[in-house]
Design an enzyme around this catalytic site. Structure first.
Site, PDB file in Angstrom:
ATOM      1  N   GLU A  54     -10.084   2.274   3.798  1.00 14.65           N
ATOM      2  CA  GLU A  54      -9.737   3.491   3.038  1.00 14.65           C
ATOM      3  C   GLU A  54     -10.986   4.062   2.345  1.00 14.65           C
ATOM      4  O   GLU A  54     -11.222   5.276   2.367  1.00 14.65           O
ATOM      5  CB  GLU A  54      -8.664   3.095   2.012  1.00 14.65           C
ATOM      6  CG  GLU A  54      -8.225   4.146   1.045  1.00 14.65           C
ATOM      7  CD  GLU A  54      -7.239   3.555   0.007  1.00 14.65           C
ATOM      8  OE1 GLU A  54      -6.305   2.821   0.396  1.00 14.65           O
ATOM      9  OE2 GLU A  54      -7.437   3.795  -1.195  1.00 14.65           O
ATOM     10  N   SER A 112       0.827  -1.202   0.000  1.00 13.92           N
ATOM     11  CA  SER A 112       0.000   0.000   0.000  1.00 13.92           C
ATOM     12  C   SER A 112       0.862   1.254   0.000  1.00 13.92           C
ATOM     13  O   SER A 112       1.983   1.251   0.480  1.00 13.92           O
ATOM     14  CB  SER A 112      -0.919   0.042   1.215  1.00 13.92           C
ATOM     15  OG  SER A 112      -1.640   1.265   1.199  1.00 13.92           O
ATOM     16  N   HIS A 158      -7.720  -3.267   4.426  1.00 12.67           N
ATOM     17  CA  HIS A 158      -7.111  -1.928   4.454  1.00 12.67           C
ATOM     18  C   HIS A 158      -7.783  -1.031   3.409  1.00 12.67           C
ATOM     19  O   HIS A 158      -8.177   0.100   3.694  1.00 12.67           O
ATOM     20  CB  HIS A 158      -5.606  -2.026   4.178  1.00 12.67           C
ATOM     21  CG  HIS A 158      -4.961  -0.731   3.778  1.00 12.67           C
ATOM     22  ND1 HIS A 158      -5.118  -0.182   2.516  1.00 12.67           N
ATOM     23  CD2 HIS A 158      -4.197   0.151   4.470  1.00 12.67           C
ATOM     24  CE1 HIS A 158      -4.473   0.965   2.463  1.00 12.67           C
ATOM     25  NE2 HIS A 158      -3.902   1.186   3.632  1.00 12.67           N
ATOM     26  N   ASN A 159      -7.927  -1.536   2.208  1.00 13.23           N
ATOM     27  CA  ASN A 159      -8.546  -0.733   1.153  1.00 13.23           C
ATOM     28  C   ASN A 159     -10.008  -0.447   1.458  1.00 13.23           C
ATOM     29  O   ASN A 159     -10.500   0.652   1.178  1.00 13.23           O
ATOM     30  CB  ASN A 159      -8.429  -1.439  -0.198  1.00 13.23           C
ATOM     31  CG  ASN A 159      -7.027  -1.330  -0.778  1.00 13.23           C
ATOM     32  OD1 ASN A 159      -6.064  -1.202  -0.039  1.00 13.23           O
ATOM     33  ND2 ASN A 159      -6.913  -1.375  -2.082  1.00 13.23           N
ATOM     34  N   LYS A 195      -4.659  -6.629   3.267  1.00 12.31           N
ATOM     35  CA  LYS A 195      -4.557  -5.499   2.335  1.00 12.31           C
ATOM     36  C   LYS A 195      -5.942  -5.138   1.794  1.00 12.31           C
ATOM     37  O   LYS A 195      -6.292  -3.968   1.637  1.00 12.31           O
ATOM     38  CB  LYS A 195      -3.599  -5.841   1.178  1.00 12.31           C
ATOM     39  CG  LYS A 195      -3.587  -4.816   0.034  1.00 12.31           C
ATOM     40  CD  LYS A 195      -3.087  -3.474   0.508  1.00 12.31           C
ATOM     41  CE  LYS A 195      -3.042  -2.312  -0.441  1.00 12.31           C
ATOM     42  NZ  LYS A 195      -3.457  -2.292  -1.779  1.00 12.31           N
TER      43      LYS A 195
HETATM   44  P1  NDP Z   1      -0.783  -2.178 -13.919  1.00 16.96           P
HETATM   45  O1  NDP Z   1      -1.747  -2.777 -12.968  1.00 16.96           O
HETATM   46  O2  NDP Z   1      -1.221  -1.118 -14.818  1.00 16.96           O
HETATM   47  O3  NDP Z   1      -0.116  -3.363 -14.763  1.00 16.96           O
HETATM   48  C1  NDP Z   1       0.812  -3.123 -15.771  1.00 16.96           C
HETATM   49  C2  NDP Z   1       1.925  -4.161 -15.736  1.00 16.96           C
HETATM   50  O4  NDP Z   1       1.377  -5.486 -15.881  1.00 16.96           O
HETATM   51  C3  NDP Z   1       2.903  -3.972 -16.879  1.00 16.96           C
HETATM   52  O5  NDP Z   1       4.201  -4.279 -16.409  1.00 16.96           O
HETATM   53  C4  NDP Z   1       2.423  -5.002 -17.879  1.00 16.96           C
HETATM   54  O6  NDP Z   1       3.408  -5.418 -18.790  1.00 16.96           O
HETATM   55  C5  NDP Z   1       2.056  -6.124 -16.971  1.00 16.96           C
HETATM   56  N1  NDP Z   1       1.182  -7.096 -17.590  1.00 16.96           N
HETATM   57  C6  NDP Z   1      -0.118  -6.950 -17.889  1.00 16.96           C
HETATM   58  N2  NDP Z   1      -0.581  -8.077 -18.447  1.00 16.96           N
HETATM   59  C7  NDP Z   1       0.438  -8.956 -18.495  1.00 16.96           C
HETATM   60  C8  NDP Z   1       0.576 -10.286 -18.956  1.00 16.96           C
HETATM   61  N3  NDP Z   1      -0.462 -10.959 -19.459  1.00 16.96           N
HETATM   62  N4  NDP Z   1       1.785 -10.869 -18.848  1.00 16.96           N
HETATM   63  C9  NDP Z   1       2.836 -10.199 -18.341  1.00 16.96           C
HETATM   64  N5  NDP Z   1       2.765  -8.956 -17.875  1.00 16.96           N
HETATM   65  C10 NDP Z   1       1.579  -8.329 -17.956  1.00 16.96           C
HETATM   66  O7  NDP Z   1       0.520  -1.652 -13.121  1.00 16.96           O
HETATM   67  P2  NDP Z   1       0.674  -0.904 -11.720  1.00 16.96           P
HETATM   68  O8  NDP Z   1       2.123  -0.664 -11.614  1.00 16.96           O
HETATM   69  O9  NDP Z   1      -0.274   0.217 -11.554  1.00 16.96           O
HETATM   70  O10 NDP Z   1       0.244  -2.007 -10.648  1.00 16.96           O
HETATM   71  C11 NDP Z   1       0.909  -3.249 -10.517  1.00 16.96           C
HETATM   72  C12 NDP Z   1       0.192  -4.072  -9.455  1.00 16.96           C
HETATM   73  O11 NDP Z   1       0.269  -3.377  -8.210  1.00 16.96           O
HETATM   74  C13 NDP Z   1      -1.296  -4.291  -9.734  1.00 16.96           C
HETATM   75  O12 NDP Z   1      -1.676  -5.565  -9.280  1.00 16.96           O
HETATM   76  C14 NDP Z   1      -1.961  -3.222  -8.900  1.00 16.96           C
HETATM   77  O13 NDP Z   1      -3.285  -3.555  -8.549  1.00 16.96           O
HETATM   78  C15 NDP Z   1      -1.045  -3.197  -7.687  1.00 16.96           C
HETATM   79  N6  NDP Z   1      -1.067  -1.965  -6.920  1.00 16.96           N
HETATM   80  C16 NDP Z   1      -1.155  -0.752  -7.530  1.00 16.96           C
HETATM   81  C17 NDP Z   1      -1.190   0.420  -6.811  1.00 16.96           C
HETATM   82  C18 NDP Z   1      -1.223   1.731  -7.502  1.00 16.96           C
HETATM   83  O14 NDP Z   1      -1.320   2.757  -6.805  1.00 16.96           O
HETATM   84  N7  NDP Z   1      -1.159   1.779  -8.805  1.00 16.96           N
HETATM   85  C19 NDP Z   1      -1.117   0.398  -5.322  1.00 16.96           C
HETATM   86  C20 NDP Z   1      -0.945  -0.907  -4.789  1.00 16.96           C
HETATM   87  C21 NDP Z   1      -0.945  -2.032  -5.571  1.00 16.96           C
HETATM   88  P3  NDP Z   1       3.562  -4.677 -20.215  1.00 16.96           P
HETATM   89  O15 NDP Z   1       4.364  -3.445 -19.937  1.00 16.96           O
HETATM   90  O16 NDP Z   1       4.325  -5.662 -21.023  1.00 16.96           O
HETATM   91  O17 NDP Z   1       2.191  -4.408 -20.747  1.00 16.96           O
END
Ligand code: NDP
Length: 480
Positions: A189, A128, A185-186, A182
């Site tokens: 939130e 988080s 937590h959300n 987690k």
């Molecule tokens: P996203 O959730 O937008 O995911 C994008 C990433 O996932 C890219 O690296 C992408 O690769 C990869 N991806 C998607 N599909 C596939 C696939 N089929 N195979 C391999 N790779 C894949 O990214 P975030 O950074 O926002 O979040 C990452 C995780 O963290 C998520 O689970 C999210 O819920 C969690 N999270 C996010 C928060 C936030 O504030 N954003 C806070 C806490 C947790 P490519 O570049 O090749 O498309």
């Protein structure tokens, strides 16, 4: 093999987490499905620490020292499954796969079982704090085995936020425990944000204050027991003026609140555990209502009747009413947290986790979105055992609600009379009144259930289950 930890998935969260790891002396293996993200990270931040970029999963795995530890930061759901499988095919038994995404805890339970059967350690870890937290210190909630915590713990502690000198990470419990916590937590939130939004609405529509004035109120509240990250950013959001028009930005933002699912999971899970999380549920429903564009437009056209929302408070009573709102917010917040912790407790029982609630409160004090002063007293209440049955019975919170109570009732009553929706304030108050009622109308419901479904009822004056033959003359009662 030179890297002691790897990150797979280098979008916003993954790349910031990788940088945070590198800033703390780790050598970080990097892999992303599309190599351009890896290249971008190396080009922009490659000099910040030791990174080992790879173009394939195989290279990535080969670059890790044993036991290999890889953190997955990709989209939750099917993408996470795909990446786990690719990793597991390339790794060896004893290696540790960590999922740092927002995975549904039941997925984590399933994956942990599958992956363990293949000889790997699997850790579902809630992270988080958003992008900023990932870079500068998130609050982290890892599940998985004690053994994997031995390897992973020191690494996570090195990058976690620090609150009162302690890293905001602890081993939550086995398999899906981390993602469960987690999730809650959300949910909390969501409740926190909804309560703040209701407070804002009461001041905006109810008292006619402008956003700048309300920002100052929140700024002042941030020096009280409400001190928290969410109150702080609320003041900032309300102070923001639009560069183009000079108007308060909040007035130009479409009033449809989005959501990505963790609040909904919290409520769905609470429903299946039969734990009332009314504050969280109302927060999720309020976002749902806000986004029901068609119905809201129709309601506006039809001019559904009711009071205007002006609370009709004389100028000289305004300040006192703002104090009432602050008390109502605080009391409702206590209820929402009590309910959230109830859900964690129930989840721990259901899924056989030993979760230390005091430790959970402690790791939420820094790094995460709900970080707040308030969590110090929450952790103390669990630590001392005073909150064993409910946070509401810990003397500190019991007194806080006693002191806030009259204000809380005034705010809910006034809002109902003058037509401002306060679903989270009012449901929290109803929950509190329900909890303290010596007798609930549930007796009548049991009577109805027995009438139409022979579901039986207990008696206050006898033990056993009873059924009334409602259709027969004289309605005799039998012991079922
Ligand atoms: P996203 O959730 O937008 O995911 C994008 C990433 O996932 C890219 O690296 C992408 O690769 C990869 N991806 C998607 N599909 C596939 C696939 N089929 N195979 C391999 N790779 C894949 O990214 P975030 O950074 O926002 O979040 C990452 C995780 O963290 C998520 O689970 C999210 O819920 C969690 N999270 C996010 C928060 C936030 O504030 N954003 C806070 C806490 C947790 P490519 O570049 O090749 O498309």
């Amino acid at each position: 093999a030179t890297a002691n930890i790897g990150v797979i998935g280098l979008a916003a969260m993954g790349s910031n987490l990788a940088r945070n790891l590198a800033h703390h002396g780790n050598t970080v293996a990097l892999y992303n499905r599309h190599y351009d993200r890896t290249e971008k990270l190396m080009a922009e931040h490659g000099s910040e620490g030791k990174f080992v970029p790879s173009k394939t999963v195989e290279e990535f795995v080969a670059s890790l020292s044993k036991p290999r530890t890889a953190i997955i930061m990709v989209k939750a759901g099917a993408p996470t499954d795909a990446v786990i499988n690719e990793l597991a095919d390339a790794m060896e038994p004893g290696d540790i796969i960590v999922d740092g995404g927002n995975s549904y805890f039941m997925d984590t339970i399933r994956r942990e079982k599958d992956i363990r059967a293949r000889g790997f350690h699997y850790v579902g870890c809630g992270v988080s704090g958003g992008e900023e937290g990932a870079l500068n210190g998130p609050s982290m909630m890892p599940g998985g085995t004690e053994e994997s915590w031995q390897t992973l713990g020191p690494i996570l502690k090195s990058i976690a936020a620090v609150a009162e000198g302690e890293p905001c990470v602890t081993h939550i419990g086995e398999n899906g425990a981390g993602h469960f916590v987690k999730m809650v937590h959300n949910g909390i939130e969501y409740a926190d944000m909804q309560l703040i939004a209701e407070s804002y609405d009461l001041m905006r529509r109810g008292l006619g204050l402008d956003p700048g004035e309300i920002a100052d109120v929140f700024g002042q509240w941030n020096t009280t027991e409400l001190n928290s990250y969410l109150i702080e950013i609320t003041a900032e959001v309300l102070h923001q003026t639009d560069a183009k028009t000079g108007k308060p930005l909040v007035d130009l933002i479409v009033d449809h609140a989005g959501m990505k699912g963790t609040g909904t999971w919290t409520v769905q899970t609470a429903l299946s555990l039969a734990i009332p999380v009314t504050g969280i549920a109302e927060a999720v429903f309020a976002r749902g209502l806000s986004s029901q564009a068609e119905q809201r437009e129709e309601a506006a056209k039809q001019q559904l009747t009711g009071p205007s929302g002006s609370l009709d408070i004389p100028a000289d009573e305004r300040e006192a009413f703002i104090e009432d709102i602050r008390h109502a917010l605080y009391a409702s917040k206590i209820v929402a947290y009590a309910q959230g912790f109830d859900e964690i407790n129930a989840g721990a029982k259901e899924y056989d986790w030993k979760i230390d609630l005091a430790a959970v409160a402690r790791i939420w004090r820094g790094g995460c979105i709900i970080r707040a002063q308030f969590l110090n007293v929450v952790s103390d209440a669990f630590e001392s055992g005073e909150a064993n049955v409910s946070l509401l019975f810990a003397p500190y919170f019991k007194t806080a609600i006693e002191e806030a109570q009259e204000s809380w009732r005034r705010v809910v009553a006034r809002a109902a009379t003058y037509g401002i929706p306060v679903p989270a304030f009012s449901s929290s108050l109803s929950y509190y009144d329900g909890l303290r009622s010596k007798r609930l109308p549930a007796a009548l419901i049991q009577g109805q259930r027995d009438f139409f479904g022979a579901h039986t009822y207990g008696r206050v004056d006898a033990s056993g289950a009873f059924h009334t033959l409602w259709a027969e003359d004289g309605r005799p009662e039998i012991e079922a």
